[in-house]
Every structure is written in C-alpha cells, then in structure tokens.
Design a protein around this motif. Structure first.
Motif, PDB file in Angstrom:
ATOM      1  N   GLU A  64     -61.624 -17.714  91.696  1.00  0.00           N
ATOM      2  CA  GLU A  64     -61.225 -17.099  92.952  1.00  0.00           C
ATOM      3  C   GLU A  64     -61.349 -18.091  94.098  1.00  0.00           C
ATOM      4  OE1 GLU A  64     -63.440 -13.035  91.510  1.00  0.00           O
ATOM      5  OE2 GLU A  64     -63.576 -13.680  93.578  1.00  0.00           O
ATOM      6  N   CYS A  89     -56.573 -15.701  92.705  1.00  0.00           N
ATOM      7  CA  CYS A  89     -57.298 -15.607  91.441  1.00  0.00           C
ATOM      8  C   CYS A  89     -56.467 -16.302  90.379  1.00  0.00           C
ATOM      9  CB  CYS A  89     -57.536 -14.139  91.088  1.00  0.00           C
ATOM     10  SG  CYS A  89     -58.347 -13.873  89.501  1.00  0.00           S
ATOM     11  N   TRP A 114     -58.501  -6.131  91.686  1.00  0.00           N
ATOM     12  CA  TRP A 114     -59.480  -6.629  92.657  1.00  0.00           C
ATOM     13  C   TRP A 114     -60.479  -5.499  92.912  1.00  0.00           C
ATOM     14  CZ3 TRP A 114     -59.843 -11.558  94.434  1.00  0.00           C
ATOM     15  CH2 TRP A 114     -58.735 -12.395  94.225  1.00  0.00           C
ATOM     16  N   CYS A 148     -62.036 -10.653  91.348  1.00  0.00           N
ATOM     17  CA  CYS A 148     -60.811 -10.382  90.619  1.00  0.00           C
ATOM     18  C   CYS A 148     -61.161 -10.177  89.147  1.00  0.00           C
ATOM     19  CB  CYS A 148     -59.793 -11.499  90.780  1.00  0.00           C
ATOM     20  SG  CYS A 148     -60.187 -13.038  89.943  1.00  0.00           S
TER      21      CYS A 148
END
Length: 125
Positions: free
Chosen positions: A6, A22, A36, A96
């Motif tokens: 990320e 991500c 997310w 993520c």
C-alpha cells in the motif's frame, strides 16, 4: 506468497483528498475481489469499499458513499481508493485486501485472503 503493498496515506486537512494505492507483488496474481477496510485502535476492522476485479462492480459503506471511489488497473494489477471530502472521522489505518475464493463475501474481512500492511490516514479539522 503474494504481498500487497500500500501507499498514499498521509496527513490532510478536512475537505481534502488522498489517493491510496495497493499493488500486488506478483504480476501474475489474479484475485476475484479487492477491498479496502479501516481499523481504529480497539475496534473491529470496518468495510470501506470493494470491487469485483473482473466486472468492475463496486460496493461502498454508507459512510463513504459519494466521497470515496474504488478502482483498479488490470494491466498494473493495482487497486486504488480515491478519497475526497475527507472528514476527521475518516482518520485511522486503512488496509487493502485481495480475495481469491470464488464464493465469498465482498464486504467482510472473512472474504479476503491477502492483506496489505496498512497505511495511516490522518484528517485534521
């Protein structure tokens, strides 16, 4: 083993914007869904947004609908979360996640198999 990396977190004033990214460490990695989530200290991980990787169908939590946009770049195997009109209550760590199982939920952590390390988002008032 696949890692999700990320980036994009930081400090922003209320009303501002940030874009989280991500990226999967393995370009041949194929996921069914990307999501997310966010988690404040002492609280459960909260769903924010998700996208079906092939169809592009998106899902949002009510608290972010109209402000956040999830998207993906198939060629780069990278997902994004564009966050606009940020509020102080959006402050927390964002994660993520990628899910590879065909029949699994889009909006719960249980539907995901791989997780990023988390990135801090801080919105000042």
């Amino acid at each position: 083993q696949v890692q999700l990396v990320e980036s994009g977190g930081g400090l922003v004033q209320a009303g501002g914007s940030l874009k989280l990214s991500c990226a999967a460490s393995r370009r041949t990695f194929s996921s069914i869904r990307m999501g997310w989530f966010r988690q404040a200290p002492g609280k459960e991980r909260e769903f924010v947004a998700a996208i079906n990787w092939s169809s592009g169908i998106t899902y949002y939590a009510d608290s972010v609908k109209g402000r956040f946009t999830i998207s993906r770049d198939n060629a780069k195997n990278t997902g994004y979360l564009q966050m606009n009109s940020l509020k102080p209550e959006d402050t927390t760590v964002y994660y993520c996640a990628a899910g590879v199982r065909l029949l699994a939920t889009m909006t719960s952590p249980s539907g995901y198999d791989y997780w990023g390390q988390g990135t801090q988002v801080t919105v000042s008032s």
